[in-house]
Design a protein around this motif. Sequence first.
Motif, PDB file in Angstrom:
ATOM      1  N   PRO A  42       0.831  -1.207   0.000  1.00  0.00           N
ATOM      2  CA  PRO A  42       0.000   0.000   0.000  1.00  0.00           C
ATOM      3  C   PRO A  42       0.863   1.253   0.000  1.00  0.00           C
ATOM      4  O   PRO A  42       1.824   1.362   0.766  1.00  0.00           O
ATOM      5  N   GLN A  43       0.533   2.188  -0.862  1.00  0.00           N
ATOM      6  CA  GLN A  43       1.285   3.437  -0.956  1.00  0.00           C
ATOM      7  C   GLN A  43       0.673   4.467  -0.005  1.00  0.00           C
ATOM      8  O   GLN A  43      -0.524   4.458   0.259  1.00  0.00           O
ATOM      9  N   TYR A  44       1.507   5.342   0.521  1.00  0.00           N
ATOM     10  CA  TYR A  44       1.066   6.361   1.468  1.00  0.00           C
ATOM     11  C   TYR A  44       1.997   7.560   1.352  1.00  0.00           C
ATOM     12  O   TYR A  44       3.145   7.419   0.910  1.00  0.00           O
ATOM     13  N   PRO A  45       1.538   8.748   1.726  1.00  0.00           N
ATOM     14  CA  PRO A  45       2.454   9.900   1.715  1.00  0.00           C
ATOM     15  C   PRO A  45       3.551   9.689   2.751  1.00  0.00           C
ATOM     16  O   PRO A  45       3.280   9.317   3.895  1.00  0.00           O
ATOM     17  N   LEU A  46       4.772   9.922   2.366  1.00  0.00           N
ATOM     18  CA  LEU A  46       5.907   9.583   3.226  1.00  0.00           C
ATOM     19  C   LEU A  46       5.913  10.371   4.526  1.00  0.00           C
ATOM     20  O   LEU A  46       6.484   9.927   5.518  1.00  0.00           O
ATOM     21  N   VAL A  51      11.798  13.210  -7.262  1.00  0.00           N
ATOM     22  CA  VAL A  51      11.552  12.998  -5.834  1.00  0.00           C
ATOM     23  C   VAL A  51      10.118  13.383  -5.476  1.00  0.00           C
ATOM     24  O   VAL A  51       9.533  14.297  -6.064  1.00  0.00           O
ATOM     25  N   LEU A  52       9.533  12.656  -4.524  1.00  0.00           N
ATOM     26  CA  LEU A  52       8.172  12.965  -4.079  1.00  0.00           C
ATOM     27  C   LEU A  52       8.162  14.279  -3.316  1.00  0.00           C
ATOM     28  O   LEU A  52       9.071  14.570  -2.531  1.00  0.00           O
ATOM     29  N   ARG A  53       7.111  15.074  -3.527  1.00  0.00           N
ATOM     30  CA  ARG A  53       7.010  16.404  -2.930  1.00  0.00           C
ATOM     31  C   ARG A  53       5.753  16.503  -2.069  1.00  0.00           C
ATOM     32  O   ARG A  53       4.708  15.938  -2.397  1.00  0.00           O
ATOM     33  N   TYR A  54       5.882  17.265  -0.973  1.00  0.00           N
ATOM     34  CA  TYR A  54       4.750  17.450  -0.060  1.00  0.00           C
ATOM     35  C   TYR A  54       4.688  18.899   0.407  1.00  0.00           C
ATOM     36  O   TYR A  54       5.713  19.548   0.594  1.00  0.00           O
ATOM     37  N   THR A  55       3.466  19.369   0.597  1.00  0.00           N
ATOM     38  CA  THR A  55       3.226  20.718   1.103  1.00  0.00           C
ATOM     39  C   THR A  55       2.595  20.611   2.482  1.00  0.00           C
ATOM     40  O   THR A  55       1.636  19.850   2.679  1.00  0.00           O
ATOM     41  N   ALA A  56       3.117  21.360   3.429  1.00  0.00           N
ATOM     42  CA  ALA A  56       2.654  21.278   4.812  1.00  0.00           C
ATOM     43  C   ALA A  56       1.268  21.875   4.981  1.00  0.00           C
ATOM     44  O   ALA A  56       0.884  22.815   4.271  1.00  0.00           O
ATOM     45  N   ASP A  57       0.530  21.342   5.940  1.00  0.00           N
ATOM     46  CA  ASP A  57      -0.739  21.898   6.377  1.00  0.00           C
ATOM     47  C   ASP A  57      -0.430  23.018   7.372  1.00  0.00           C
ATOM     48  O   ASP A  57       0.164  22.759   8.429  1.00  0.00           O
ATOM     49  N   PRO A  58      -0.806  24.258   7.089  1.00  0.00           N
ATOM     50  CA  PRO A  58      -0.461  25.362   7.995  1.00  0.00           C
ATOM     51  C   PRO A  58      -0.946  25.156   9.421  1.00  0.00           C
ATOM     52  O   PRO A  58      -0.265  25.536  10.374  1.00  0.00           O
ATOM     53  N   ALA A  59      -2.117  24.539   9.594  1.00  0.00           N
ATOM     54  CA  ALA A  59      -2.628  24.312  10.947  1.00  0.00           C
ATOM     55  C   ALA A  59      -1.763  23.311  11.689  1.00  0.00           C
ATOM     56  O   ALA A  59      -1.521  23.452  12.898  1.00  0.00           O
ATOM     57  N   PHE A  70       5.191  18.865   7.452  1.00  0.00           N
ATOM     58  CA  PHE A  70       6.473  18.903   6.741  1.00  0.00           C
ATOM     59  C   PHE A  70       6.302  19.372   5.300  1.00  0.00           C
ATOM     60  O   PHE A  70       5.346  19.013   4.613  1.00  0.00           O
ATOM     61  N   ASN A  71       7.278  20.142   4.843  1.00  0.00           N
ATOM     62  CA  ASN A  71       7.226  20.709   3.505  1.00  0.00           C
ATOM     63  C   ASN A  71       8.554  20.497   2.791  1.00  0.00           C
ATOM     64  O   ASN A  71       9.611  20.823   3.332  1.00  0.00           O
ATOM     65  N   ASN A  72       8.493  19.917   1.613  1.00  0.00           N
ATOM     66  CA  ASN A  72       9.688  19.878   0.762  1.00  0.00           C
ATOM     67  C   ASN A  72       9.340  20.260  -0.669  1.00  0.00           C
ATOM     68  O   ASN A  72      10.061  19.910  -1.603  1.00  0.00           O
ATOM     69  N   ALA A  73       8.245  20.981  -0.816  1.00  0.00           N
ATOM     70  CA  ALA A  73       7.703  21.269  -2.149  1.00  0.00           C
ATOM     71  C   ALA A  73       8.704  21.968  -3.054  1.00  0.00           C
ATOM     72  O   ALA A  73       8.766  21.691  -4.260  1.00  0.00           O
ATOM     73  N   ASN A  74       9.492  22.885  -2.490  1.00  0.00           N
ATOM     74  CA  ASN A  74      10.399  23.673  -3.316  1.00  0.00           C
ATOM     75  C   ASN A  74      11.872  23.446  -2.988  1.00  0.00           C
ATOM     76  O   ASN A  74      12.731  24.198  -3.454  1.00  0.00           O
ATOM     77  N   VAL A  75      12.157  22.410  -2.238  1.00  0.00           N
ATOM     78  CA  VAL A  75      13.541  22.131  -1.869  1.00  0.00           C
ATOM     79  C   VAL A  75      14.332  21.692  -3.100  1.00  0.00           C
ATOM     80  O   VAL A  75      13.868  20.866  -3.898  1.00  0.00           O
TER      81      VAL A  75
END
Length: 438
Positions: free
Chosen positions: A203-207, A306-314, A286-291
Amino acid sequence: MAALACHTASAQTPTDPQPRACPAEVPAGAVCHAGEDGLGGFYWIALPAQWKPETGVLVMHAHGGPADTGPATLKRGEEDLKRWAVTVKAGYAWAGATYRRGGFGVSMAAEDTERVRRIFVKHFGPPRRTILHGQSYGASVAAKGAELYAMVDGPGGPVKGPYDGLLLTSGMLGGGTRAYDFRIDLRAVYQYVCKNHPRADEPQYPLWQGLPLDAKLTRAELAARVDECTGVRKPAAQRTDQQKANLATIVNVIKIPERSLIGHLNWATWLFRDLTQLRLGNRNPFNNANVQYKGSTDDAALNAGVLRYTADPAAVAELAKDSDPQGQVNMPVLSLHAVNDPTAFVELESAYRETLDRSGKGPLLVQTFSDESEHSYLSDPQYPALFTALLNWIDRNNKPTPQTVAALCKGYETAYGDTCKLLPDYRSAPLASRVAPR
């Protein structure tokens, strides 16, 4: 802050300290006690021979981790006392909380540490001085505790809190919103290279989730996967060319030593699962969207794939409230960090220094560094030197310098049977030089 600092059990009356046999590491003549804190945690206390509160110093210890994510155990506190028996040897009383549960929760752990201090005072009397000592993750706990309890309620209004000085060793001092950035980077880069955490048929999941709550993966199985991809547990000569290339990409981009790869992946798996799913309601901090990752043989391909993620501000705000230092300390702060610490980057000291400078409290901080490549414990005589320097600052307003701490340390070498490795002229580089900014 309910999600991160919640009580896991109804509050009960703490148990009185019960006499216990001291671990063999504690100096002869000391007496030890243990008990339960009333919220599911445990505590250990050690008093040196002839210790008296009216002249004595208490060191409240905030331990590292959070390696375990289950219930607290008495054994955990005993292990902490064994490791920090040097404190008792130096003549100080020592008390440490296990925290009420495993897993992430910096403010919770600071509250638990303060609760044990109050238990100590109730049963053994108010000490002349109280030092708050945090190690690793516990340094984040202690830094937060120093701010939470900088002022407390008194009969006529707020009064100065119970701690006279703060000692931070090998600290994860960037706060939760910065100190773990490199571990989301590690998960993303590792998966790009190895593609086995998770495997394609799993099963795949956001890292950023670390691991699904129902996943059965064990630490041994993860280590086998890392070895399969990189050969990291084999001598270099026994690795395939592909394993060598895979390992080089990961450690060069993330800037970690080979020996800490599996450990950091463990943190970025089980701690992330606890933090994001159990403490933050399955929200991503966690955010690595623009790293922009650098250090591989093909950075363009790496950054494209590479997989990218944007943090939830809350989620970021909640994590920051729980764990990020604000620099609002009102006591002397002394720190020690190995320059080649494989677990908590030495550059985290710069992040903490910048925090105190922004708050106007920079003059309350003195940082020292050692020429070592360890994290959990450094050279023995360095710790009594730190305690002495901090107490001289508190009692005599004699602010130390890295040079005076190094001189004190030399004086303890014979008694503590080890060599001082302090580097008085070292200054840590900015965190952005080690961890890609975002």
